[in-house]
Design a protein around this motif. Structure first.
Motif, short mmCIF file in Angstrom:
data_model
loop_
_atom_site.label_atom_id
_atom_site.label_comp_id
_atom_site.label_asym_id
_atom_site.label_seq_id
_atom_site.Cartn_x
_atom_site.Cartn_y
_atom_site.Cartn_z
N ILE A 21 -67.21 -125.04 -23.52
CA ILE A 21 -68.26 -125.86 -24.15
C ILE A 21 -68.80 -126.86 -23.12
CG2 ILE A 21 -68.72 -127.63 -25.90
CD1 ILE A 21 -66.66 -126.12 -27.71
N SER A 22 -67.90 -127.45 -22.36
CA SER A 22 -68.32 -128.39 -21.32
C SER A 22 -69.19 -127.69 -20.28
CB SER A 22 -67.09 -129.00 -20.64
OG SER A 22 -67.48 -129.81 -19.57
N ALA A 23 -68.83 -126.46 -19.92
CA ALA A 23 -69.63 -125.71 -18.94
C ALA A 23 -71.04 -125.49 -19.46
CB ALA A 23 -68.96 -124.38 -18.61
N VAL A 24 -71.17 -125.14 -20.74
CA VAL A 24 -72.50 -124.95 -21.33
C VAL A 24 -73.30 -126.25 -21.23
CG1 VAL A 24 -73.76 -124.49 -23.48
CG2 VAL A 24 -71.77 -123.08 -22.88
N GLU A 25 -72.66 -127.37 -21.56
CA GLU A 25 -73.33 -128.68 -21.48
C GLU A 25 -73.71 -129.01 -20.04
OE1 GLU A 25 -70.43 -131.35 -23.13
OE2 GLU A 25 -70.73 -130.62 -25.17
N THR A 26 -72.78 -128.76 -19.12
CA THR A 26 -73.01 -129.09 -17.72
C THR A 26 -74.18 -128.32 -17.15
OG1 THR A 26 -70.65 -129.55 -17.44
CG2 THR A 26 -71.92 -129.17 -15.44
N TYR A 27 -74.21 -127.01 -17.41
CA TYR A 27 -75.33 -126.21 -16.90
C TYR A 27 -76.63 -126.63 -17.56
CZ TYR A 27 -72.54 -123.32 -13.87
OH TYR A 27 -71.76 -122.90 -12.83
N GLY A 28 -76.59 -126.98 -18.83
CA GLY A 28 -77.80 -127.45 -19.50
C GLY A 28 -78.39 -128.67 -18.81
N GLN A 29 -77.53 -129.58 -18.39
CA GLN A 29 -78.01 -130.77 -17.70
C GLN A 29 -78.45 -130.46 -16.28
OE1 GLN A 29 -74.91 -133.68 -18.18
NE2 GLN A 29 -75.28 -133.86 -20.37
N ALA A 30 -77.76 -129.55 -15.63
CA ALA A 30 -78.11 -129.23 -14.24
C ALA A 30 -79.43 -128.46 -14.15
CB ALA A 30 -76.98 -128.41 -13.61
N ILE A 31 -79.69 -127.59 -15.10
CA ILE A 31 -80.91 -126.77 -15.07
C ILE A 31 -82.16 -127.63 -14.96
CG2 ILE A 31 -82.37 -125.27 -16.52
CD1 ILE A 31 -79.65 -123.98 -17.48
N ASP A 32 -82.18 -128.72 -15.68
CA ASP A 32 -83.35 -129.60 -15.68
C ASP A 32 -83.61 -130.26 -14.32
OD1 ASP A 32 -83.67 -129.04 -18.36
OD2 ASP A 32 -82.59 -130.84 -19.01
N LYS A 33 -82.61 -130.26 -13.46
CA LYS A 33 -82.72 -130.97 -12.18
C LYS A 33 -83.21 -130.07 -11.04
CE LYS A 33 -80.81 -134.27 -14.41
NZ LYS A 33 -81.64 -134.57 -15.53
N PHE A 34 -83.32 -128.77 -11.29
CA PHE A 34 -83.68 -127.85 -10.21
C PHE A 34 -85.17 -127.57 -10.22
CE2 PHE A 34 -79.23 -127.57 -10.07
CZ PHE A 34 -78.91 -127.14 -8.79
N SER A 35 -85.76 -127.68 -9.04
CA SER A 35 -87.21 -127.54 -8.93
C SER A 35 -87.65 -126.08 -8.86
CB SER A 35 -87.72 -128.31 -7.71
OG SER A 35 -87.04 -127.89 -6.54
N LYS A 36 -86.87 -125.22 -8.26
CA LYS A 36 -87.25 -123.81 -8.14
C LYS A 36 -86.85 -123.04 -9.39
CE LYS A 36 -86.72 -123.45 -3.13
NZ LYS A 36 -85.89 -122.82 -2.09
N GLU A 37 -87.80 -122.27 -9.91
CA GLU A 37 -87.52 -121.49 -11.11
C GLU A 37 -86.43 -120.45 -10.86
OE1 GLU A 37 -87.16 -120.02 -14.75
OE2 GLU A 37 -88.15 -121.88 -14.25
N SER A 38 -86.40 -119.89 -9.65
CA SER A 38 -85.39 -118.86 -9.36
C SER A 38 -83.98 -119.44 -9.46
CB SER A 38 -85.62 -118.26 -7.97
OG SER A 38 -85.52 -119.26 -6.97
#
Length: 146
Positions: A21-38
């Motif tokens: 569950i923490s991993a799902v939350e962590t990736y959710g927060q990290a995704i928003d920080k990445f500029s490249k769509e790939s």
């Protein structure tokens, strides 16, 4: 099989579930920080695989007569740490933190496999379905710059 052994296995599986569950939350927060769509796309795929592991662990816990945890608990602090790292130090540091989380997850699964209180069916689930994606995640994270 004694109720105590089942409860011990349920407790271990709930610990693993909180990590997922923490991993799902962590990736959710990290995704928003990445500029490249790939890169964001790779992170979304990994997040989806962690979601699938959440579902498998919940089903496994229910099948043993247990009640699955619904929150990451203390693991949620790790998710916020990754978000803060990404804000302060950028994408590369966030990827590094995500890799550390995956490595920690592998360690948790390996410990569960060595635990005599974890039932054979649970060990099979861990070794065949839950742990292999984590190793793939490490390769995927390395490819995007971790």
């Amino acid at each position: 099989m004694s109720a105590t052994i089942h409860q011990e296995c349920i407790d271990v599986c709930n610990r693993l579930l909180r990590g997922e569950i923490s991993a799902v939350e962590t990736y959710g927060q990290a995704i928003d920080k990445f500029s490249k769509e790939s890169e964001a796309s790779v992170l979304r795929r990994i997040q989806d695989e962690h979601r699938a592991s959440v579902a498998k662990l919940k089903a496994n816990i229910i099948s043993m007569g247990g009640l699955p945890d619904t929150e990451s608990g203390g693991w949620g602090k790790f998710a916020h740490g990754v978000e803060a790292t990404a804000k302060l130090f950028g994408e590369k540091s966030a990827v590094s933190a995500l890799k550390q989380g995956e490595e920690f997850g592998i360690g948790l699964y390996e410990s569960a496999l060595e635990d005599d209180d974890v039932l054979p069916d649970c060990k099979s689930l861990i070794s065949s379905q839950l742990m292999p994606p984590l190793r793939t995640h490490l390769s995927s994270l390395a490819a995007i710059g971790g």
